[in-house]
Design an enzyme around this catalytic site. Structure first.
Site, PDB file in Angstrom:
ATOM      1  N   GLU A  92      -1.832  -8.425   4.583  1.00 21.18           N
ATOM      2  CA  GLU A  92      -1.754  -8.674   6.023  1.00 21.18           C
ATOM      3  C   GLU A  92      -3.065  -8.419   6.760  1.00 21.18           C
ATOM      4  O   GLU A  92      -3.225  -8.807   7.922  1.00 21.18           O
ATOM      5  CB  GLU A  92      -0.636  -7.808   6.639  1.00 21.18           C
ATOM      6  CG  GLU A  92      -0.982  -6.366   6.929  1.00 21.18           C
ATOM      7  CD  GLU A  92      -1.011  -5.426   5.722  1.00 21.18           C
ATOM      8  OE1 GLU A  92      -1.067  -4.203   5.939  1.00 21.18           O
ATOM      9  OE2 GLU A  92      -0.990  -5.916   4.570  1.00 21.18           O
TER      10      GLU A  92
ATOM     11  N   CYS B 102       0.826  -1.215   0.000  1.00 23.18           N
ATOM     12  CA  CYS B 102       0.000   0.000   0.000  1.00 23.18           C
ATOM     13  C   CYS B 102       0.864   1.272   0.000  1.00 23.18           C
ATOM     14  O   CYS B 102       1.478   1.583  -1.003  1.00 23.18           O
ATOM     15  CB  CYS B 102      -0.995  -0.031   1.159  1.00 23.18           C
ATOM     16  SG  CYS B 102      -2.319   1.197   0.991  1.00 23.18           S
TER      17      CYS B 102
ATOM     18  N   HIS C  62      -3.643  -4.913   0.830  1.00 21.19           N
ATOM     19  CA  HIS C  62      -3.106  -5.306   2.134  1.00 21.19           C
ATOM     20  C   HIS C  62      -3.215  -6.815   2.350  1.00 21.19           C
ATOM     21  O   HIS C  62      -4.217  -7.291   2.890  1.00 21.19           O
ATOM     22  CB  HIS C  62      -3.872  -4.596   3.257  1.00 21.19           C
ATOM     23  CG  HIS C  62      -3.567  -3.143   3.391  1.00 21.19           C
ATOM     24  ND1 HIS C  62      -2.524  -2.674   4.148  1.00 21.19           N
ATOM     25  CD2 HIS C  62      -4.167  -2.056   2.857  1.00 21.19           C
ATOM     26  CE1 HIS C  62      -2.496  -1.354   4.093  1.00 21.19           C
ATOM     27  NE2 HIS C  62      -3.476  -0.949   3.308  1.00 21.19           N
TER      28      HIS C  62
END
Length: 249
Positions: free
Chosen positions: A200, A112, A198
């Site tokens: 994660e 990002c 993202h």
């Protein structure tokens, strides 16, 4: 076998509830990397329990960085900050990223804001997206290289951004695009993978960010309702991170 030394460059502090649960972005990425090492399924090359030595670096307030000779890879996290700003810590991060890119050995995984910082470090323009926010789990149309790298025809990934890279630096290969964002990922074989989304993020992280930012008036009710409806969709964060770990082993 020596563990892989991975430095998480923490470009932000998560919201309080997320921070307390996971232990900053270092904790969020540590969990993702260990899950992905298990999914890789090659314990002889990368043991999920003992094969990763993960450190966290506050590049915003402390402005601390690892020595490149002491790490095998760096991860540039996401951030609420704007990648196009000229704050001293952001300029320092851009310079460090250039150095890491020029280092023949160190690998890079950029997420990002980090993806945009890498694009900026390589000379691409970054800034606000006229198409507005991209939120929660979205589909990314992959290039042939992206399909090969991630083992998917399309990519599903959490998004939380209103900034973008406007183009691809000449050094990189495109991984994919979405209707709202033409530069969704960059790749240099054997060197780096970046994604605008993202990998994660999990449902609890996305719903917390959506709740806080909706309460702050950043999203309309329509945007918010739509994003909440997609926050729990299964996504390919582990497949993306497995592809990165393959660069390292």
């Amino acid at each position: 076998m020596s563990p892989l030394r991975i430095a998480i460059l923490e470009c932000d502090t998560p919201a309080e509830k997320i921070n307390n649960k996971y232990g900053g972005y270092r904790g969020v990425f540590s969990l993702l990397l260990r899950e992905s090492a298990a999914a890789l399924g090659q314990p002889d090359k990368l043991d999920p329990e003992t094969g990763l030595e993960i450190s966290g670096w506050d590049v915003v307030t402390a402005q601390e960085y690892p020595n490149l000779e002491d790490v095998d890879a760096i991860v540039l996290s996401g951030s609420k900050h704007d990648s196009f700003e000229d704050h001293p810590w952001i300029l320092k991060l851009v310079e460090f990223t250039k150095k890491a890119f020029e280092d023949k050995r160190v690998k890079i995984f950029a997420i990002c804001f980090g993806h945009q910082i890498l694009a900026r470090a390589l000379g691409a323009r970054v800034g606000r997206n006229t198409a507005g926010w991209e939120l929660a789990v979205c589909e990314v149309d992959l290039t042939e290289t992206g399909k090969e790298l991630f083992g998917r025809d399309k990519l599903r990934i959490h998004q939380m951004h209103q900034d973008i890279a406007y183009g691809y630096p000449s050094e990189v290969v495109s991984l994919g695009a979405s209707p709202r964002c033409a530069v969704q990922g960059m790749y240099v074989p054997g060197k780096l993978i970046t994604v605008q989304g993202h990998p994660e993020f999990r449902e609890d992280i996305m719903t917390e960010i959506l709740s806080l930012r909706t309460a702050a008036g950043l999203f309309s009710k329509e945007q918010s309702d739509d994003a909440f409806s997609r926050a729990g969709i299964p996504h390919d964060g582990i497949a993306i991170t497995v592809a990165f770990l393959k660069l390292l082993i």
